[in-house]
Design a protein around this motif. Structure first.
Motif: not given
Length: 204
Positions: A128-130, A171-174, A197-199, A203-204
């Motif tokens: 879901q995130r990269v 492709h990276a989110d971070d 841990l907040t996601l 996703q925010p």
């Protein structure tokens, strides 16, 4: 009620320090699966994939103890695109299933899939995130030459095969630029961990 963990894809070029980052996440209690390990598990003796490989390529791809002889198999498939394609179409779904099964056992709020070929193999579709670990090319070369005792030419050849830095970063989110010391890296991973841990669902 426990929510299903979301999946973070962790990738980076050779010598970027991907393994050091993965190790930091595990010390923080994050469930992690390495795609390279899954690729080894699916061809262990007694698994159906190994029997199929031996049936196709013959005993020459087995070691005396029944394990897969990787270098013999590599030589056979590198010369033959058709055989390589056959092997990939056999193994990729099995590796994908192995990864999914392992990730499904995660108890942490999010789990990590570590894969050097996350983008190229399409394994990023499971995430879901990269998070891409990046480092200046000179540093990648230096680290890898020291670690693998390989020549600059060998490392450059590997860098060429792996997806371009631009492709990975696109492709990276971070992005974690790993060009400082270990203490700094640890604090960066802790910062990312607190954020993750907040996601919900990556996703925010």
């Amino acid at each position: 009620m426990s929510t299903t963990p979301w999946i973070l894809g962790l990738t980076g070029g050779i010598g970027s320090g991907k393994s050091a980052v993965a190790e930091q996440f595990t010390t923080l209690g994050v469930h992690l699966v390495d795609a390279d390990h899954a690729a080894r598990w699916v061809v262990e003796p007694g698994r159906p994939a190994l029997a199929k490989i031996a049936a196709r390529f013959g005993e020459q791809v087995l070691q005396p103890d029944g394990q897969l002889n990787r270098s013999a198999l590599r030589q056979l498939i590198f010369q033959d695109a058709e055989q390589r394609h056959w092997l990939e179409s056999l193994l990729h779904p099995l590796i994908g299933q192995e990864i999914r099964d392992y990730l499904a056992r995660a108890q942490s709020p999010y789990a990590i899939l570590v894969s050097p070929l996350l983008i190229e193999s399409g394994q990023n579709r499971m995430t879901q995130r990269v998070l891409a670990v990046d480092a200046p090319e000179a540093l990648q070369l230096q680290r890898t030459m020291v670690r693998d005792e390989s020549s600059e030419e060998q490392v450059r050849a590997i860098l060429k095969v792996q997806s371009s830095r631009e492709e990975r970063l696109r492709h990276a989110d971070d992005v974690l630029v790993n060009d400082r010391d270990h203490a700094w890296l640890r604090s960066e991973v802790e910062r990312l961990h607190r954020f993750y841990l907040t996601l919900r669902g990556g996703q925010p």
